[in-house]
Write an enzyme that holds these catalytic residues in place. Structure first.
Site, mmCIF file in Angstrom:
data_model
loop_
_atom_site.group_PDB
_atom_site.id
_atom_site.type_symbol
_atom_site.label_atom_id
_atom_site.label_comp_id
_atom_site.label_asym_id
_atom_site.label_seq_id
_atom_site.Cartn_x
_atom_site.Cartn_y
_atom_site.Cartn_z
ATOM 1 N N ARG A 211 66.660 11.689 101.278
ATOM 2 C CA ARG A 211 67.298 10.781 99.966
ATOM 3 C C ARG A 211 66.100 10.395 99.155
ATOM 4 N NH1 ARG A 211 73.061 9.381 100.435
ATOM 5 N NH2 ARG A 211 73.749 10.699 102.074
ATOM 6 N N GLU A 357 75.099 -1.726 107.282
ATOM 7 C CA GLU A 357 75.745 -0.606 107.765
ATOM 8 C C GLU A 357 75.197 0.534 108.407
ATOM 9 O OE1 GLU A 357 77.130 3.238 104.843
ATOM 10 O OE2 GLU A 357 76.776 1.334 103.804
ATOM 11 N N SER A 360 78.926 5.917 107.672
ATOM 12 C CA SER A 360 80.058 6.277 106.648
ATOM 13 C C SER A 360 80.837 7.138 107.058
ATOM 14 C CB SER A 360 79.279 6.302 105.209
ATOM 15 O OG SER A 360 80.197 6.677 104.073
#
Length: 434
Positions: A211, A357, A360
């Protein structure tokens, strides 16, 4: 080395050959010690100078720290030695001499900046604390694979060079592929969904993702390890069950099999396996609880994503791993299915550690027409994803899944201050070598 004995296996009364690195030399005058280190630990080599061959003594005590040597000799009991035994050497061979000036101290007595450690990662991993992190990481991946297999998953490997990004053109690394533009894959998402339509039904993958994020923080990487799960004939609730089981299995394996490493890291007394079910909090409830903490300068409203500060405020309030469910549809990717009764709500979920987090996921849209609508609503061209969308015309079952950040799992499990501590050779905005 055929006749080599690991230091941990050296027993009194035996003649052994050990091999490893010169950890330290202690010269006390008439007697001196060489501490040899291998993957199992350390052992003391004793030199009584007046009673030994001068050349043997000179070789053993003249070698630089971190040189690679083999030592053959008798193992004797010695209660004052660090491991209760020592070797009286008969011969020493220097296999590889180390330079006298080391860029960092593998003994850990002198601290080094993280950038220096990453520049010299091979030396850095000679420190017990750093080695322990990667032994634990290996155990986490082993346990995760075992848990996936126990719930009926097939391991797959999907392409890392793709014609288009998983979620469109943002955060992509472009490359030249035989004169054509291609990209490093952001996620195995689309490919693992295609495998659900193949008849494998339940799959997992552990592999790299890329990414091109501009973030340069202690919790972001540009190449990371993604732990992915996808299954046919389940909904988002069953996907969360699978997620919880995998995370708990990782913790249990570390608790059962990494006691020595946890001790090295100073975590033996505080490491806890999550026992209670992970709470499932709706997005709406999450917003209300975050606002109620008073930790944010501005109150959150429906449709806001959660900032780092918001995640921490909620994490402190919950106090353990938890899920956030029923996110607004507009926040989640095109492939996440909306609730049939309320298209403003998605079946998407995140699994959170109090610090950040980790996961997902959600139920996927398996109906062709609805999937294409999702592309258009998010400004994406369905024709660019034809290899993916056309398979939904040929019988795609309902399915759900998730992706878990491997480094984030290890980072939060071991309370590491920087995600780069959980990666052998990190890739971020500044670091492309080693």
């Amino acid at each position: 080395m055929r006749n080599r004995t690991y230091t941990a296996d050296a027993e009194p009364g035996r003649t052994v050959t050990v091999a490893g690195w010169v950890h330290e030399i202690r010269d006390l005058g008439g007697i001196a010690f060489l501490i040899l280190r291998d993957k199992t630990g350390r052992i003391q080599i004793k030199f009584e100078k007046d009673e030994m061959d001068d050349e043997l003594v000179e070789t053993g005590l003249g070698v630089h720290r971190e040189s690679v040597v083999t030592v053959t000799g008798d193992v004797e009991e010695e209660p004052r030695a660090p491991t209760g035994v020592e070797i009286v050497p008969e011969s020493i061979e220097v296999l590889a001499e180390a330079a006298p000036d080391l860029p960092l101290d593998p003994s850990g007595k002198v601290d080094a900046e993280l950038s220096t450690r990453l520049d010299n990662r091979t030396l850095d991993l000679r420190k017990e604390e750093v080695k322990a992190i990667f032994e634990i990481r290996a155990e986490v991946l082993r346990a995760v694979r075992e848990q996936f297999r126990s719930i009926g998953c097939t391991e797959i490997n999907t392409p890392k060079i793709v014609a288009t990004g998983t979620e469109g053109g943002t955060e992509l690394f472009p490359i030249t592929y035989f004169g054509r533009e291609a990209f490093m894959n952001q996620s195995p998402q689309l490919f693992k969904q295609l495998m659900i339509g193949s008849g494998l039904e339940r799959v997992f993958e552990i592999g790299p993702i890329f990414r091109a994020e501009e973030h340069n923080t202690p919790r972001h990487l540009n190449e990371a390890t993604s732990i992915d799960f996808e299954s046919a004939f389940i909904d988002q609730r069953e996907a969360m069950d699978a997620c919880e089981s995998v995370v708990r299995a990782a913790y249990e394996a570390v608790a059962d099999n990494c006691a020595e490493e946890l001790e090295t890291l100073g975590l033996a007394d505080e490491f806890e396996v999550p026992e209670d079910d992970f709470p499932r909090i709706s997005y709406e409830e999450a917003i209300e609880r975050i606002n109620a903490t008073g930790e944010l300068d501005e109150q959150l409203v429906w449709g806001d994503d959660l900032s780092t500060e918001a995640e921490r405020a909620l994490g402190d309030d919950v106090g353990g791993h938890y899920f956030i469910t029923d996110w607004p549809s507009e926040i989640k990717p095109f492939y996440i299915k909306d609730h049939d009764a309320d298209p403003q709500l998605s079946t998407g979920f995140d699994m959170m550690h109090p610090r950040m987090e980790l996961v997902s996921g959600g139920q996927r849209e398996h109906r062709y027409e609805k999937l294409v609508e999702g592309f258009e609503q998010q400004g994406l061209d369905p024709d660019s994803f034809e290899y993916y969308t056309k398979m939904f015309k040929y019988g795609m079952p309902p399915h759900a899944g998730w992706g878990l950040g491997g480094e984030r799992l290890v980072m939060t499990m071991l309370d590491l201050p920087n995600i780069r501590e959980a990666v052998l050779f990190p890739r971020d905005r500044q670091r492309l070598s080693p």
